[in-house]
Every structure is written in C-alpha cells, then in structure tokens.
Design a protein around this motif. Structure first.
Motif, PDB file in Angstrom:
ATOM      1  N   ASN A  47      -1.657  -8.623  -3.790  1.00  0.00           N
ATOM      2  CA  ASN A  47      -1.436  -9.410  -5.000  1.00  0.00           C
ATOM      3  C   ASN A  47      -2.599 -10.356  -5.269  1.00  0.00           C
ATOM      4  O   ASN A  47      -3.013 -10.546  -6.419  1.00  0.00           O
TER       5      ASN A  47
ATOM      6  N   GLU B   8      11.771  -6.813  -8.367  1.00  0.00           N
ATOM      7  CA  GLU B   8      11.642  -5.850  -7.278  1.00  0.00           C
ATOM      8  C   GLU B   8      12.857  -4.931  -7.218  1.00  0.00           C
ATOM      9  O   GLU B   8      12.718  -3.714  -7.027  1.00  0.00           O
TER      10      GLU B   8
ATOM     11  N   ALA C 230      12.706  -2.440 -10.049  1.00  0.00           N
ATOM     12  CA  ALA C 230      11.722  -1.397  -9.767  1.00  0.00           C
ATOM     13  C   ALA C 230      12.268  -0.384  -8.770  1.00  0.00           C
ATOM     14  O   ALA C 230      12.043   0.826  -8.911  1.00  0.00           O
TER      15      ALA C 230
ATOM     16  N   ALA D  84       4.229   3.766 -13.295  1.00  0.00           N
ATOM     17  CA  ALA D  84       3.396   2.965 -12.378  1.00  0.00           C
ATOM     18  C   ALA D  84       2.160   2.442 -13.096  1.00  0.00           C
ATOM     19  O   ALA D  84       1.770   1.274 -12.933  1.00  0.00           O
TER      20      ALA D  84
ATOM     21  N   MET E  97       3.205  -0.343 -15.288  1.00  0.00           N
ATOM     22  CA  MET E  97       3.465  -1.553 -14.510  1.00  0.00           C
ATOM     23  C   MET E  97       2.161  -2.271 -14.167  1.00  0.00           C
ATOM     24  O   MET E  97       2.046  -3.496 -14.313  1.00  0.00           O
ATOM     25  N   VAL E  98       1.177  -1.500 -13.706  1.00  0.00           N
ATOM     26  CA  VAL E  98      -0.112  -2.102 -13.363  1.00  0.00           C
ATOM     27  C   VAL E  98      -0.753  -2.686 -14.605  1.00  0.00           C
ATOM     28  O   VAL E  98      -1.249  -3.829 -14.593  1.00  0.00           O
TER      29      VAL E  98
ATOM     30  N   LEU F  30       2.941  -7.905  -8.121  1.00  0.00           N
ATOM     31  CA  LEU F  30       2.968  -6.483  -8.455  1.00  0.00           C
ATOM     32  C   LEU F  30       3.171  -5.595  -7.242  1.00  0.00           C
ATOM     33  O   LEU F  30       3.758  -4.519  -7.345  1.00  0.00           O
ATOM     34  N   SER F  31       2.702  -6.022  -6.093  1.00  0.00           N
ATOM     35  CA  SER F  31       2.654  -5.138  -4.922  1.00  0.00           C
ATOM     36  C   SER F  31       4.031  -4.580  -4.556  1.00  0.00           C
ATOM     37  O   SER F  31       4.207  -3.364  -4.441  1.00  0.00           O
TER      38      SER F  31
ATOM     39  N   LEU G   9       5.733  -2.344  -7.427  1.00  0.00           N
ATOM     40  CA  LEU G   9       5.043  -1.058  -7.551  1.00  0.00           C
ATOM     41  C   LEU G   9       5.323  -0.171  -6.342  1.00  0.00           C
ATOM     42  O   LEU G   9       5.610   1.024  -6.489  1.00  0.00           O
ATOM     43  N   THR G  10       5.266  -0.761  -5.155  1.00  0.00           N
ATOM     44  CA  THR G  10       5.563   0.009  -3.953  1.00  0.00           C
ATOM     45  C   THR G  10       7.022   0.452  -3.941  1.00  0.00           C
ATOM     46  O   THR G  10       7.342   1.576  -3.527  1.00  0.00           O
TER      47      THR G  10
ATOM     48  N   LEU H  11       8.922   1.098  -6.558  1.00  0.00           N
ATOM     49  CA  LEU H  11       9.052   2.217  -7.498  1.00  0.00           C
ATOM     50  C   LEU H  11       8.590   3.515  -6.859  1.00  0.00           C
ATOM     51  O   LEU H  11       9.311   4.528  -6.853  1.00  0.00           O
ATOM     52  N   ILE H  12       7.375   3.501  -6.292  1.00  0.00           N
ATOM     53  CA  ILE H  12       6.787   4.729  -5.752  1.00  0.00           C
ATOM     54  C   ILE H  12       7.524   5.172  -4.491  1.00  0.00           C
ATOM     55  O   ILE H  12       7.783   6.369  -4.292  1.00  0.00           O
TER      56      ILE H  12
END
Length: 650
Positions: A53, A334, A337, A362, A365-366, A381-382, A385-386, A388-389
C-alpha cells in the motif's frame, strides 16, 4: 429372517452413507476457500500488506503535481557545506546571533532555529540565550525522544519540539500536528511557528477541544495496518520538493543580497542542509526519484512542508488535505471484495469468461484506487485486491476439481461414444444434466438406429477368433464415426451390432435428430460398400448389415449401481428399431439394408434426394398397431431428386 436387523435398517444405512458422502464433498469444496482465507489472514498480519500500500502511495504522491513552496511566506536558511567550510562546525553562537539580528531587521515575523543549542558554542554564548529569552519572534527547538532541551532561558510559549514521525521503513509520510493535554511548552515546531508568526492560536485551541475536523489518522487508516496514531496525525501534504525560498548562512551575513520580500513578513527556518551533518530523511518521492544519488530531504525542509500544510489547513476547503477512510470502512471494503471474488469466480459457466471479468474488475479496482489517491483520498488496496483474486482463484480451483470429477463421471457414463461437438455440449450443460454423478431420468423424443451384422455365425466359422474380431472392428471403425460425427451417441454394442441414439442426452430438435440418423445410415451404406471392396481384394468374407431406424419417446438416464453405472435408453422406440432391423431377413437384397418407420420419415424435410422402397404397413412383434415401413435404398443425384421424390418418395 434376520431378527437382529430391524426392517429398513439397510436403507437407513445407505441414506446415512449418502449424506456422509454429500457432507464430505461439501467440505472438500470449501478447502480452496479456507486456503485463500488463510492467505488473506497471513497477508493482513504480514508487513508485506502495508508495504504494498505504501509503495502505491509513494508512487502517486511523487507523480501528483504539487504547488511550489514559493507560494507560502516561508524561507529556509540552510547551513550547507560552504557554510561549514567558512565558519567551522559547530557554528559559533555569535555567528547565529548576527544572522538572527539581520533577519529580524529584514522583517521576519518568526524565526525557528532548527539547531540544538541546549549547550552553547563559542565564547559569547550569552548573546543567543538573551535573544531567545527576550525576543518574541524567536522559537527554539527541543527533542522529546532524545531528551534534548531548548536554548536555555527560552519561554515555554516559544518552544517547539522537532520530533519527526517515521514509518517502519524510515520514510516520512505523516505529520504529528499536536498532542493534546500537554504543558504549554509541548507544542510541535510548525504549530508554534504558526502561532508566533501569524498569531493563529485558534487551531491549537480547537485541537485541545477536539473540535478541529480531520481527517486524523487512525490505526488502520488508508493503507496502514496497525499504526501508532497517538495525538493528532495527518498525512503530510508535500509541496514541490526543493521549491521553498532557500539561502545559506553566508547569504544572510552579506555574501549575496537576499530580496527583501523573501524575508519581510516571512517565517524563517534556520537549519542544516549539509549532507555531512546527516540531517536528511527519505520521503515518498525518494522511491521513484531517478539519479545516481538517493533523494533525501533535509529536516529543516521537512518542517517547512509541515508548516505549509498547517497554513493550508487554515484555509477553508483545502483541496490538498489527504483523506483516509475509517478503519471499519476499510474492513467493509475488504469483505465486499472477498464476496465479489467468490461471486465472480462462481457466476460464469465458462471459466475463461470468469477470469476475464475478474481481471477487468481488478484493473478497475487498481485504477479507482489510483484515481482516488491522485485526488487526495487514500484507500488501502492490497487486501481488497488480494481478497478478490484469492477468492476468485479459490472458486476456480474448486470448479476445476468439480469439473474434473464431472468429466470423469461423463466419461464413465458415456465413454467415447459421442462426437467432440456433442461432448462439448454435454460439458457446457453438465450442471443441468448431472445430479450426484448421474444423469437424471428423463423422457426424451429421440431417433434410434439399431444395426446387426448379417450371417455373423457363418462368417465366424471361416475365421479364427482373432481374425473375426479384427474383421468386425474394421466395420465398427467406420460405422461409429458415421454416427458420432452427426451428433449421435453409440449407446451400446450388441455383440456384432450396435444401438445408437440421436437426441439423447442432448437434442438438436426432433426433425434435426431424425435427419442426422438418416444421414448416418446413408454414410454407413457407403462405408459398407467401400469396406467390402477391400475385403474382397483381401479374400475375406463380405460384411452385410441390417439397420432399423425409428423415432419416438424413450426413458433415458443413468442405470445401475455404484459398482457399475451406465447411460441407459429404454422404451418402445428402442424395441421398434430392433424389430425393424430383424424384420424379414430373407427379404434383404443388398449388403446394407436400412428400414425406416413412418415416424422417422414424417420428420424429414420434404424433397430430400433419397430413394425409398415402400414396404407398406406391417405388424411387428410387441406392437398391436402396424408400422408403415420404408426401405432406404440410398441417395440420388441432385438433378433427379425432385422427379425421383415424386415417383418413389414416401
């Protein structure tokens, strides 16, 4: 009778076993999600999360345009390497007194000495102490962490601590504006300079009362995990690095003429800028700065940025005030996501489409986080995003395992008796077709093709078992593709024949299925003719074939036990096709006879270039009503299709 086993106990045990299997399958499907959850938990507790982040924060901060420091009434007098060469180190108090006198004469409204002078230097130490004791424009620093005091004699209301807040990686990103509930002397250097130089004491009063609006940092603000957010802290809003009015000590003492408007009405900071004094700090811009030397900012300039930020705070609606979301909103983002990752990973039938959509989300989001940060809103964001993926990946792994199991089930039930096109359709519709690893029983309209080899017993007497099997397989190698390539399924081999179905487990429509069956029968007729030419050359017996084709309803589904399970097709349509195949065997006049009932013929498109022989209505075994039967003699040339259809067509 087994008196020790109560009635129904065996069924009860089977039901319990079935429930246990379902439970085990359900638990196994949760394993990928549990692994993804552990990954997220490990990331949350790892410094990697905050580091990622902060990397994004530093990048955007360094790329975002910043106003020049010259917009603010702040001037820096930096003691550089040339000053050290001219005056030695440490600088004599008399030199500092002379410089302060000239700055006061030039109209400076406040002077902050960012040099420790709790102990004097040189023979005339009293001059500096006297000036700080009596002049209301002078502010002396002290350091709380290192217990270094101010210039002796400095009143409490003109002291300021110069402690800087460093993140775990040693970078300065935050500004400790104030710590409430302290004594009069414990005020930050920038806040004290603002009070002395501009007379703005209302900011500290509001801070003490807790009425000054934030955003103030919390332990989990923005991209931070567990921040020490004691006091009133805000993200430091940097002006352009190196853009404040900057002069050195020699300039003040007459080497160069400093413009009057850069002293008059300005707050002046005196401090070290010489690299050899090591009063240098990394800032967000340091990470992305290009050059042979690392970009480090002197402490005195850091205080200038802090002071400029406080000046901006006094302006209503300052657009450059960085905002962060509260911790609970970060946690909510979080969780959203994570839920979105599960939903997108499971929602699409095609895995490739799911991957594409997750990738697009993704990227959005970024892009959204970057856009918000560019506009002074910092969202962590970290983890989202993590999340979600990772959760989408867990869904893909679960689906992959489930798909592998379903593929094995389909292969076990149908084997290799369907065309690749039908196999793809089955695979795409597997969720609607399979239930607990079985095809559910359904009544389907189909066209059945039943074949049998003529005079198989007499042929077997002429060949060895190995030769006979090879002879039979040569025919099947031609007949099976003729069926599967047209969407049919070879349901089973009946010794020297086969049972094929068009329309189960998937149908292209009754008319299309009937036509596909007739096309397959024609292809088999051609294959028999070609095969027998080869057999004749090799001196082997000719192969004759009888085929029956009938359309009607069947019951189709998985039949058998857990030890042996197959896709079964049963019903009157199968029986009728079998009766047509075996009907009046002595009446066969060619090597491949194809008898078709009127139920199939009526489904065919009109005007097909086919040659038919009408057998009339015949009673077949197992049916009370006669069947109207036609013999398919072959296909005609296109130019004679219409005439022949009129003359011989059904």
């Amino acid at each position: 009778m087994n008196r020790g086993t109560p009635p129904g106990s065996k069924a009860t045990r089977w039901l319990a076993r079935l429930r246990a299997l379902h439970l085990a399958d359900g638990l196994r499907s949760l394993v990928p999600y549990a692994a993804a959850g552990l990954l997220l938990l490990a990331l949350q507790r790892s410094p990697v999360n905050e580091t990622l982040n902060l990397l994004l924060y530093d990048l955007i901060t360094s790329l975002r345009p910043a106003p020049p420091g010259t917009d603010k009434p702040i001037t820096i007098i930096g003691i550089d390497e040339s000053d050290l060469a001219a005056y030695g180190f440490p600088i004599d108090d008399r030199v500092l007194c002379e410089a302060i006198d000239r700055l006061i004469a030039g109209g400076a409204v406040a002077i902050g000495l960012d040099i420790y002078r709790d102990q004097g230097v040189g023979p005339d130490q009293a001059c500096l102490r006297e000036r700080f004791r009596t002049d209301p424009r002078l502010v002396s620093i002290f350091n709380v962490a290192e217990a270094i005091g101010p210039v002796p004699g400095t009143p409490a209301d003109r002291r300021g601590f110069n402690d800087l807040v460093l993140d775990a990686d040693g970078v300065i990103r935050r500004d400790l504006v104030h710590v409430a509930g302290q004594d009069e002397a414990t005020v930050s250097l920038p806040l004290r300079l603002l009070e002395v130089g501009k007379g703005q004491r209302s900011l500290r009063q509001r801070l003490e009362k807790g009425s000054e609006p934030g955003p103030w940092l919390e332990p989990a603000s923005g991209g931070y995990d567990q921040l020490d957010a004691a006091g009133f802290q805000q993200m430091l809003s940097f002006h352009r690095i190196g853009s404040f009015h900057l002069w050195n000590l020699q300039d003040v003492l007459g080497r160069r003429l400093i413009p009057a408007d850069q002293i008059r009405g300005h707050i002046v900071l005196i401090g070290s800028t010489a690299p050899s004094l090591r009063d240098l700090f990394p800032v967000p811009h340091t990470r992305s700065a290009l050059g042979a030397k690392q970009l480090l900012v002197p402490g005195v300039e850091i205080h200038a940025h802090r002071l400029a930020g406080l000046m901006d705070r006094t302006v209503a609606g300052d657009p450059r005030r960085l905002r962060t979301l509260p911790g609970w909103m970060e946690r909510l983002a979080e969780m959203v996501a994570v839920a979105l990752g599960v939903a997108l990973g499971e929602a699409f039938v095609l895995l490739r489409r799911s991957v594409i959509v997750v990738g697009l989300v993704a990227v959005l989001m970024v892009g959204g986080a970057v856009l918000l940060l560019y506009n002074f809103v910092w969202v962590g964001l970290s983890l989202p995003l993590t999340g979600l993926i990772a959760m989408a990946g867990a869904a893909w792994v679960r689906r992959g395992a489930s798909s592998q199991k379903q593929r094995q089930q389909i292969e076990r039930l149908l084997g290799q008796t369907t065309s690749p096109a039908v196999a793809r359709q089955l695979w795409n519709q597997r969720d609607g077709l399979l239930s607990d690893g079985r095809f559910e029983g359904r009544q389907l309209p189909v066209t059945v093709l039943m074949s049998d080899t003529c005079q198989f017993t007499s042929v077997s007497e002429q060949l060895t078992p190995g030769q006979l099997l090879d002879w039979l397989n040569r025919g099947m190698a031609l007949f099976v593709p003729a069926i599967t390539r047209r969407g049919g399924m070879v349901n089973k081999f009946t010794g020297d024949g086969l049972l094929a179905v068009f329309g189960a487990p998937l149908s292209s429509g009754e008319e299309a299925d009937a036509k596909a069956a007739i096309d397959a029968a024609l292809a088999i007729q051609r294959a028999v003719a070609s095969l027998n030419e080869e057999l004749q050359k090799e001196g082997l017996p000719a192969m004759g074939l009888r085929i029956g084709v009938h359309s009607g309803a069947v019951l189709a589904g998985s039949m058998g036990s857990s030890e042996r399970l197959e896709y079964a097709v049963i019903g009157d349509a199968v029986n009728c096709a079998a009766r047509l195949e075996s009907l009046d065997k002595e009446r066969q006049t060619n090597l491949c006879r194809v008898l078709v009932s009127s139920s199939t013929v009526d489904l065919l498109p009109k005007g097909l270039p086919l040659e038919w022989l009408d057998w009339g209505a015949i009673n077949v075994k197992g049916r009370t009503e006669p069947l109207r039967i036609w013999e398919l003699r072959g296909g005609l040339r296109r130019d004679s299709a219409l005439e022949s259809a009129r003359a011989t067509g059904p």
